[in-house]
Scaffold this motif. Structure first.
Motif, PDB file in Angstrom:
ATOM      1  N   VAL A 120       0.846  -1.200   0.000  1.00 14.24           N
ATOM      2  CA  VAL A 120       0.000   0.000   0.000  1.00 14.24           C
ATOM      3  C   VAL A 120       0.877   1.245   0.000  1.00 14.24           C
ATOM      4  O   VAL A 120       0.680   2.172  -0.798  1.00 14.24           O
ATOM      5  N   VAL A 121       1.859   1.278   0.883  1.00 12.54           N
ATOM      6  CA  VAL A 121       2.751   2.435   0.979  1.00 12.54           C
ATOM      7  C   VAL A 121       3.538   2.612  -0.315  1.00 12.54           C
ATOM      8  O   VAL A 121       3.637   3.725  -0.856  1.00 12.54           O
ATOM      9  N   GLN A 122       4.081   1.529  -0.832  1.00 12.42           N
ATOM     10  CA  GLN A 122       4.878   1.598  -2.058  1.00 12.42           C
ATOM     11  C   GLN A 122       4.049   2.114  -3.230  1.00 12.42           C
ATOM     12  O   GLN A 122       4.501   2.966  -4.011  1.00 12.42           O
ATOM     13  N   ALA A 123       2.823   1.596  -3.383  1.00 15.78           N
ATOM     14  CA  ALA A 123       1.967   1.993  -4.505  1.00 15.78           C
ATOM     15  C   ALA A 123       1.541   3.448  -4.388  1.00 15.78           C
ATOM     16  O   ALA A 123       1.551   4.198  -5.382  1.00 15.78           O
ATOM     17  N   LEU A 124       1.184   3.886  -3.189  1.00 17.32           N
ATOM     18  CA  LEU A 124       0.745   5.265  -3.007  1.00 17.32           C
ATOM     19  C   LEU A 124       1.913   6.241  -3.158  1.00 17.32           C
ATOM     20  O   LEU A 124       1.733   7.353  -3.659  1.00 17.32           O
ATOM     21  N   GLU A 125       3.093   5.836  -2.727  1.00 16.98           N
ATOM     22  CA  GLU A 125       4.268   6.683  -2.952  1.00 16.98           C
ATOM     23  C   GLU A 125       4.551   6.821  -4.448  1.00 16.98           C
ATOM     24  O   GLU A 125       4.929   7.891  -4.916  1.00 16.98           O
ATOM     25  N   ALA A 126       4.359   5.737  -5.189  1.00 13.77           N
ATOM     26  CA  ALA A 126       4.628   5.759  -6.633  1.00 13.77           C
ATOM     27  C   ALA A 126       3.738   6.758  -7.358  1.00 13.77           C
ATOM     28  O   ALA A 126       4.166   7.391  -8.332  1.00 13.77           O
ATOM     29  N   VAL A 127       2.485   6.913  -6.899  1.00 14.01           N
ATOM     30  CA  VAL A 127       1.551   7.833  -7.568  1.00 14.01           C
ATOM     31  C   VAL A 127       1.453   9.178  -6.847  1.00 14.01           C
ATOM     32  O   VAL A 127       0.670  10.037  -7.243  1.00 14.01           O
ATOM     33  N   GLY A 128       2.231   9.353  -5.764  1.00 17.10           N
ATOM     34  CA  GLY A 128       2.257  10.626  -5.057  1.00 17.10           C
ATOM     35  C   GLY A 128       1.033  10.916  -4.215  1.00 17.10           C
ATOM     36  O   GLY A 128       0.685  12.080  -3.998  1.00 17.10           O
ATOM     37  N   LEU A 129       0.379   9.874  -3.701  1.00 19.94           N
ATOM     38  CA  LEU A 129      -0.862  10.078  -2.937  1.00 19.94           C
ATOM     39  C   LEU A 129      -0.803   9.492  -1.529  1.00 19.94           C
ATOM     40  O   LEU A 129      -1.838   9.266  -0.909  1.00 19.94           O
ATOM     41  N   LEU A 130       0.388   9.267  -1.004  1.00 22.93           N
ATOM     42  CA  LEU A 130       0.502   8.638   0.307  1.00 22.93           C
ATOM     43  C   LEU A 130      -0.213   9.443   1.399  1.00 22.93           C
ATOM     44  O   LEU A 130      -0.856   8.865   2.287  1.00 22.93           O
ATOM     45  N   LYS A 131      -0.146  10.758   1.326  1.00 17.95           N
ATOM     46  CA  LYS A 131      -0.763  11.580   2.369  1.00 17.95           C
ATOM     47  C   LYS A 131      -2.295  11.533   2.334  1.00 17.95           C
ATOM     48  O   LYS A 131      -2.949  11.996   3.268  1.00 17.95           O
ATOM     49  N   TYR A 132      -2.846  10.951   1.259  1.00 17.93           N
ATOM     50  CA  TYR A 132      -4.307  10.861   1.155  1.00 17.93           C
ATOM     51  C   TYR A 132      -4.832   9.471   1.510  1.00 17.93           C
ATOM     52  O   TYR A 132      -5.999   9.164   1.243  1.00 17.93           O
ATOM     53  N   ARG A 133      -4.019   8.639   2.138  1.00 17.54           N
ATOM     54  CA  ARG A 133      -4.382   7.238   2.337  1.00 17.54           C
ATOM     55  C   ARG A 133      -5.639   7.069   3.178  1.00 17.54           C
ATOM     56  O   ARG A 133      -6.370   6.095   3.012  1.00 17.54           O
ATOM     57  N   LYS A 134      -5.931   8.011   4.076  1.00 19.85           N
ATOM     58  CA  LYS A 134      -7.111   7.898   4.950  1.00 19.85           C
ATOM     59  C   LYS A 134      -8.340   8.590   4.359  1.00 19.85           C
ATOM     60  O   LYS A 134      -9.420   8.540   4.940  1.00 19.85           O
ATOM     61  N   GLU A 135      -8.177   9.212   3.208  1.00 19.12           N
ATOM     62  CA  GLU A 135      -9.281   9.973   2.614  1.00 19.12           C
ATOM     63  C   GLU A 135     -10.253   9.071   1.859  1.00 19.12           C
ATOM     64  O   GLU A 135      -9.916   7.949   1.473  1.00 19.12           O
ATOM     65  N   GLU A 136     -11.462   9.595   1.630  1.00 22.88           N
ATOM     66  CA  GLU A 136     -12.449   8.885   0.816  1.00 22.88           C
ATOM     67  C   GLU A 136     -12.152   9.149  -0.657  1.00 22.88           C
ATOM     68  O   GLU A 136     -12.096  10.304  -1.079  1.00 22.88           O
ATOM     69  N   PRO A 137     -11.979   8.120  -1.454  1.00 21.91           N
ATOM     70  CA  PRO A 137     -11.566   8.318  -2.851  1.00 21.91           C
ATOM     71  C   PRO A 137     -12.597   9.043  -3.705  1.00 21.91           C
ATOM     72  O   PRO A 137     -12.241   9.704  -4.675  1.00 21.91           O
ATOM     73  N   TYR A 138     -13.878   8.949  -3.347  1.00 23.96           N
ATOM     74  CA  TYR A 138     -14.916   9.537  -4.194  1.00 23.96           C
ATOM     75  C   TYR A 138     -14.871  11.057  -4.214  1.00 23.96           C
ATOM     76  O   TYR A 138     -15.422  11.688  -5.105  1.00 23.96           O
ATOM     77  N   PHE A 139     -14.208  11.662  -3.209  1.00 24.37           N
ATOM     78  CA  PHE A 139     -14.135  13.115  -3.157  1.00 24.37           C
ATOM     79  C   PHE A 139     -12.887  13.658  -3.847  1.00 24.37           C
ATOM     80  O   PHE A 139     -12.679  14.861  -3.889  1.00 24.37           O
ATOM     81  N   ALA A 140     -12.073  12.777  -4.361  1.00 29.32           N
ATOM     82  CA  ALA A 140     -10.874  13.203  -5.090  1.00 29.32           C
ATOM     83  C   ALA A 140     -11.256  13.652  -6.496  1.00 29.32           C
ATOM     84  O   ALA A 140     -12.308  13.281  -7.027  1.00 29.32           O
ATOM     85  N   GLY A 141     -10.384  14.458  -7.122  1.00 29.81           N
ATOM     86  CA  GLY A 141     -10.611  14.867  -8.504  1.00 29.81           C
ATOM     87  C   GLY A 141     -10.403  13.699  -9.456  1.00 29.81           C
ATOM     88  O   GLY A 141      -9.894  12.642  -9.068  1.00 29.81           O
ATOM     89  N   LYS A 142     -10.767  13.913 -10.745  1.00 31.76           N
ATOM     90  CA  LYS A 142     -10.655  12.821 -11.718  1.00 31.76           C
ATOM     91  C   LYS A 142      -9.212  12.335 -11.838  1.00 31.76           C
ATOM     92  O   LYS A 142      -8.964  11.123 -11.893  1.00 31.76           O
ATOM     93  N   GLY A 143      -8.251  13.270 -11.862  1.00 36.53           N
ATOM     94  CA  GLY A 143      -6.861  12.869 -11.979  1.00 36.53           C
ATOM     95  C   GLY A 143      -6.397  12.026 -10.802  1.00 36.53           C
ATOM     96  O   GLY A 143      -5.689  11.028 -10.974  1.00 36.53           O
ATOM     97  N   GLU A 144      -6.819  12.414  -9.588  1.00 32.49           N
ATOM     98  CA  GLU A 144      -6.438  11.654  -8.398  1.00 32.49           C
ATOM     99  C   GLU A 144      -7.112  10.292  -8.375  1.00 32.49           C
ATOM    100  O   GLU A 144      -6.501   9.287  -7.994  1.00 32.49           O
ATOM    101  N   ARG A 145      -8.379  10.238  -8.789  1.00 38.84           N
ATOM    102  CA  ARG A 145      -9.079   8.940  -8.817  1.00 38.84           C
ATOM    103  C   ARG A 145      -8.414   8.003  -9.829  1.00 38.84           C
ATOM    104  O   ARG A 145      -8.316   6.796  -9.591  1.00 38.84           O
TER     105      ARG A 145
END
Length: 275
Positions: A120-145
Motif C-alpha cells: 500500500v505504501v509503495q503503490a501510493l508513494e509511486a503515484v504521489g498520494l501517500l498523504k491521502y491514504r485515509k481519505e475517501e476516494p470519491y471526493f478526489a478529482g478525476k486525476g487523483e481517482r
C-alpha cells in the motif's frame, strides 16, 4: 527480452450466436515493452485488452502468459500477472478509503498484513498520494481517482499493466502528470499497454504501436513506421499526429520526427525557405 504474452489464433464472441469480434489474432508481447493499441471505436482493441487482462476468455485459440494458458489460471493468478485500469476509474473504486482500495488486491492474494501494508505504501508513494491514504476516494478529482486506480493495480505488482484511455476526462496538467507516471512505472520494469485515440501520446511515449480494424491487427511497428501508412490509417479512421501531417505538407526533407519539439525547428526552416 523474453516473451510475456503469446496470443495464438484468438477468436472471440460475446455469445454463441453473437457476432465474432476478434478474428484469429496472433500477437506476442515481450517483457519491458511500451505498447499503444490504437484504432477506431469498435475495432476490437478494448476486447483484446480485456482478454489479455483475463476479464474474458477466448472463444477459441489461446492466450499464454509466461508460457501458461490463461484457461489454466485461477483469477488470482491472472490478476497478479496482468493489471487492468478501466477508462473510468469509478468502475474500479468501491471502498471507503484510499488505503482500503489499494489493500484490497494484495489481501485477496492471501498476503500477510505487513506485506499488504508495504505494498500500500509503495503503490501510493509511486503515484504521489501517500498523504491521502485515509481519505475517501470519491471526493478526489478525476486525476487523483485515476491515480488511485493505477495504485490499486500497482499494489498487485503485475508484470503487464493495461490502461484503457488513461487521459480521458483529464485536463492538460493532469494528462501530463498521468503520462509521466506511466513512463515512471515503465522505467521501473513493468510492461505497459495503453489504449488511446490520442496519437500524440502514442508518438511521444510508445515504443510500439498496434493498429486494429474490424477485429484484426492491421499494422504493427514503431510509431514512426506506423504513421507512414497514412492512406491505410485514414481507412481505419486514425490520423497521425498533427505535427507529422504538417511535416509532410511543407515537404520537409528526411525522415519526419514524431516528437513535436524535435520537429518544429525543421518545419519552421522549411516554411521560411518557401517564403
Amino acid at each position: 527480452m523474453s516473451k510475456l504474452v503469446e496470443i495464438e489464433q484468438v477468436r472471440f464472441a460475446y455469445s454463441e450466436d453473437g457476432p465474432e469480434i476478434l478474428h484469429g489474432l496472433d500477437l506476442t508481447i515481450e517483457e519491458g515493452e511500451y505498447i499503444a493499441l490504437i484504432g477506431q471505436n469498435g475495432s476490437g482493441k478494448t476486447t483484446l485488452s480485456k482478454l489479455i487482462g483475463g476479464l474474458n476468455i477466448p472463444t477459441s485459440g489461446d492466450i499464454r502468459i509466461l508460457g501458461r494458458s490463461v484457461k489454466d489460471m485461477a483469477v488470482k493468478e491472472r490478476a497478479s500477472l496482468v493489471g487492468y485500469c478501466y477508462q473510468n476509474p469509478d468502475h474500479q473504486i468501491f471502498l471507503n478509503t484510499v488505503e482500503e482500495e489499494i489493500a484490497y488486491g494484495p489481501k485477496n492474494l492471501g498476503l500477510d498484513a505487513p506485506e499488504v501494508e508495504a505494498r500500500v505504501v509503495q503503490a501510493l508513494e509511486a503515484v504521489g498520494l501517500l498523504k491521502y491514504r485515509k481519505e475517501e476516494p470519491y471526493f478526489a478529482g478525476k486525476g487523483e481517482r485515476q491515480k488511485i486506480a493505477v495504485a490499486s493495480v500497482l499494489a498487485m505488482q503485475p508484470k503487464l499493466i493495461v490502461l484503457d484511455e488513461p487521459t480521458t476526462g483529464l485536463d492538460w496538467r493532469d494528462s501530463c502528470n498521468m503520462m509521466q507516471l506511466i513512463r515512471t512505472i515503465h522505467e521501473a520494469g513493468h510492461t505497459i499497454m495503453i489504449i488511446t485515440h490520442n496519437m500524440r501520446l502514442v508518438a511521444e511515449n510508445a515504443q510500439r504501436a498496434i493498429v486494429m480494424s474490424n477485429g484484426e491487427i492491421q499494422i504493427d511497428g514503431t510509431p514512426k513506421e506506423v504513421f507512414r501508412h497514412e492512406d491505410f490509417l485514414a481507412k481505419s479512421f486514425v490520423q497521425p499526429p498533427q505535427i507529422t501531417q504538417l511535416w509532410k505538407r511543407v515537404g520537409a526533407e528526411g525522415e519526419p520526427w514524431i516528437c513535436s519539439e524535435d520537429a518544429v525547428p525543421a518545419i519552421m526552416e522549411r516554411i521560411q525557405k518557401s517564403n
